[in-house]
Every structure is written in C-alpha cells, then in structure tokens.
Design an enzyme around this catalytic site. Sequence first.
Site, mmCIF file in Angstrom:
data_model
loop_
_atom_site.group_PDB
_atom_site.id
_atom_site.type_symbol
_atom_site.label_atom_id
_atom_site.label_comp_id
_atom_site.label_asym_id
_atom_site.label_seq_id
_atom_site.Cartn_x
_atom_site.Cartn_y
_atom_site.Cartn_z
ATOM 1 N N LYS A 82 0.652 -1.241 -0.095
ATOM 2 C CA LYS A 82 -0.102 0.033 -0.114
ATOM 3 C C LYS A 82 0.647 1.426 -0.029
ATOM 4 O O LYS A 82 0.234 2.244 -0.326
ATOM 5 C CB LYS A 82 -0.900 0.015 1.238
ATOM 6 C CG LYS A 82 -0.234 0.108 2.483
ATOM 7 C CD LYS A 82 -1.560 -0.033 3.673
ATOM 8 C CE LYS A 82 -0.864 -0.064 5.073
ATOM 9 N NZ LYS A 82 -0.470 1.502 5.500
ATOM 10 N N ASP A 83 2.073 1.156 0.118
ATOM 11 C CA ASP A 83 3.138 2.180 0.251
ATOM 12 C C ASP A 83 3.553 2.521 -0.955
ATOM 13 O O ASP A 83 4.316 3.600 -1.282
ATOM 14 C CB ASP A 83 4.362 2.171 1.240
ATOM 15 C CG ASP A 83 3.906 2.091 2.544
ATOM 16 O OD1 ASP A 83 2.675 2.578 2.844
ATOM 17 O OD2 ASP A 83 4.611 1.444 3.366
ATOM 18 N N ARG B 130 2.308 4.610 18.683
ATOM 19 C CA ARG B 130 0.773 4.806 18.453
ATOM 20 C C ARG B 130 -0.141 4.021 19.512
ATOM 21 O O ARG B 130 -0.880 4.738 20.034
ATOM 22 C CB ARG B 130 0.283 4.306 17.138
ATOM 23 C CG ARG B 130 0.916 5.213 15.842
ATOM 24 C CD ARG B 130 0.516 4.801 14.522
ATOM 25 N NE ARG B 130 1.320 5.211 13.521
ATOM 26 C CZ ARG B 130 0.917 5.292 12.463
ATOM 27 N NH1 ARG B 130 -0.236 4.883 12.216
ATOM 28 N NH2 ARG B 130 1.806 5.955 11.511
ATOM 29 N N ARG C 292 -8.611 7.886 4.675
ATOM 30 C CA ARG C 292 -9.480 7.092 4.184
ATOM 31 C C ARG C 292 -10.100 6.672 5.720
ATOM 32 O O ARG C 292 -11.226 6.068 5.707
ATOM 33 C CB ARG C 292 -8.815 5.754 3.675
ATOM 34 C CG ARG C 292 -9.514 4.727 3.354
ATOM 35 C CD ARG C 292 -8.731 3.407 2.967
ATOM 36 N NE ARG C 292 -7.370 2.896 3.865
ATOM 37 C CZ ARG C 292 -7.946 2.326 4.771
ATOM 38 N NH1 ARG C 292 -9.109 1.850 5.262
ATOM 39 N NH2 ARG C 292 -6.886 1.763 5.583
ATOM 40 N N ARG C 293 -9.124 6.045 6.625
ATOM 41 C CA ARG C 293 -9.628 5.717 7.960
ATOM 42 C C ARG C 293 -10.624 6.503 8.541
ATOM 43 O O ARG C 293 -11.640 6.326 9.121
ATOM 44 C CB ARG C 293 -8.661 5.301 8.670
ATOM 45 C CG ARG C 293 -8.103 3.905 8.314
ATOM 46 C CD ARG C 293 -6.654 3.529 9.062
ATOM 47 N NE ARG C 293 -6.036 2.194 8.736
ATOM 48 C CZ ARG C 293 -4.772 1.973 8.866
ATOM 49 N NH1 ARG C 293 -4.116 3.004 9.297
ATOM 50 N NH2 ARG C 293 -4.525 0.870 8.483
ATOM 51 N N ARG D 52 1.171 9.956 14.070
ATOM 52 C CA ARG D 52 1.899 9.067 13.505
ATOM 53 C C ARG D 52 3.101 8.569 14.394
ATOM 54 O O ARG D 52 2.988 8.807 15.337
ATOM 55 C CB ARG D 52 2.611 9.688 12.176
ATOM 56 C CG ARG D 52 3.287 10.972 12.379
ATOM 57 C CD ARG D 52 4.236 11.305 11.113
ATOM 58 N NE ARG D 52 4.828 10.494 10.735
ATOM 59 C CZ ARG D 52 5.880 10.756 9.917
ATOM 60 N NH1 ARG D 52 6.101 11.848 9.305
ATOM 61 N NH2 ARG D 52 6.659 9.765 9.297
ATOM 62 N N CYS E 94 -2.393 7.991 -1.500
ATOM 63 C CA CYS E 94 -2.371 7.535 -0.036
ATOM 64 C C CYS E 94 -3.257 8.459 0.793
ATOM 65 O O CYS E 94 -3.728 8.381 1.989
ATOM 66 C CB CYS E 94 -1.264 6.869 0.485
ATOM 67 S SG CYS E 94 -0.193 8.624 0.791
#
Length: 324
Positions: free
Chosen positions: A81-82, A153, A129-130, A147, A258
């Site tokens: 996904k990166d 986190r 997105r989240r 981040r 992203c």
Amino acid sequence: MSQSLFTIGTRGSALATTQTGTVASELQERCAVPYDTVLIKTEGDVTTGPLSQLGGTGVFAAALRQALYEGTCDLAVHSLKDLPTTQPTGLVIAATPARADFRDALCARDGLFLAELPEGASVGTGSPRRAAQLLAFRPDLKIVDIRGNVGTRLGRVKGSPLQKDDGGVGRTAQGDLDAIVLAASGLERLGMGSHITEYLDPEIMLPAPGQGSLAVEVRTGGSGHEGVDAALVAMDDTDTRLAITAERALLARLEAGCAAPIGALGTVRGHELVLDSVACHPTGADTMRRSARTSRLTVDGAYALGVALAEQLLREGAAELAGL
C-alpha cells in the site's frame, strides 16, 4: 552473474524489518542461498508531520528503489500500500506473497468496540481513508492525526501497557486517546495482535488498496541469482496478485494516492474476482460504495476490472465527492 548471497533492502522500523525477515527466510528456504539485510532510511522515516502531507504515496519507497537502482541491494521489500501505482522503468514487482489479514483493526481502551466508544471519543489515525469511514459510521468521534511506529501509536491509547512518560515541553502526552486504528496485518506480524479489540468489518471500513500485502521488487533483469529469481516466482501468490492488480488499477484510474479517502478490496470467490470500493467525502458526510466482478482470472482481466469500476465511480461523481 551468480552471487554467493543476495542482499535485501528494508526500512529500519520494527514492522519493516519483521516483514523483510519473513520474506528473506522464505526465499532462503526455497533456494538455499544466504542473504544480508541492508537498512535504508526513507523520507517517510525522517520527516515529521502528517503522512497525508508528505508528498503522497511513495515517501516510504523512493529511497529503497534508489538503492535497487544503485545496486546497494538486490531486492527490496515494501508494504504494497506504500507503493505508487505507476511502476518505475527498470524495476518490477517480482513477487506478491500470500496476503495477510487485509482488515483495519481498532485498538481501544477497556476492550471497547467501535460502536461502544463513548460519544465524542478521540480516535487516532494518520489516514484520511480511515478517518472518513470512521466519521461515516460515527459522526460524533473526534479524529486525531497521529503517526510514529506501532508501539508509539499504541502508547497513545488510555491504559495501554505500552504507555510511557514522554515528558518535555511540547511533547504529546501518552494515553491521551480512547482508541487508534491500525492495519491488522502489521499488528499480527509484530506479535501485537492482543492489542486489537475489534477487527473492523469491510462493511464499515474498506481497506487501502494493497493493505496486508507485501511486494518484493527487483531490477528488471532480476536479482542477479537464478535460484533467488526462481524462488520469487514460486513465492508469488496468484489470488493476491489478481486482487492487488484490480485494487491498484482502480486507484490509478482515479488518480488517487495514499491521501485520498478511497478504499478497495479485491477477493477471488470461486471462479470470479470481486472488487469492492468506497469513495468518501473527507468529513465522512457522504460515501459511495460500488462493486464489480469478472470471470477473467488473469492479470489483464483484473486490471480491466479495476479500471472499469473506477470509470463507474468517476461517472457517478466520486472525484468530486472525495476531493480528488
């Protein structure tokens, strides 16, 4: 020319080195060639600020790819996904190992589920997105941009066993959030699955294209070792390759990265590839969910499916909705 060992490039985070170690060990088992790991520092590792403002998809990939070009390493392992959806000249994704859990995971205080969080609860995520899908399900939530590595986190969650005293002027207090959302696959790969209080159903939150998948990238001519190249071919998982091809084709046609509130999930079901997608207003005020399927279980068929679904989304206003 054959070499006595192969070198594999990785970012230095705990998650990246764990993922790379898994890939390297499997390759070594398949081809009996030893390996060395090369740590590469990327822009995403050294730059502070929201990930969505760091120049888009690719901030974690560019330095690894440069290392491949320069011959510093023979292979590089990425979280798929990166990776930008456009493949650079001279490099190829030689293997996509079998996908791990694609879902997003809630890590909340007191073992709470998303629906059980108190009104106005604070939820941390660095993903638009989240954030958008969280707000679509729970408009009352307070989304906090975060981040840092997985441990940092998790330490932000109230009562977390990883909580520590950051101290210092201007430092973020630990234990200041009710919950965070992370990729389930990353937590499980790190042996931190016990922090998950709920696996978020795709009906609530569709994942990022490629989430849960790894990509092993090499130069177009191969790794420089025939045995390693053969092992990469054997490692490539067909269902994963089809799914991520469709997801990334959709993202590419939407010209989204992203930072876009776009989710997509491809799954092979029997003799069909099904692609589900969502485009969200950044505030979660509106969402557009669409699905498509094909019986062409080839890379070309998967790519065509992604493009066709993206075209439908665009015709129905997804670009305007998601701010693309």
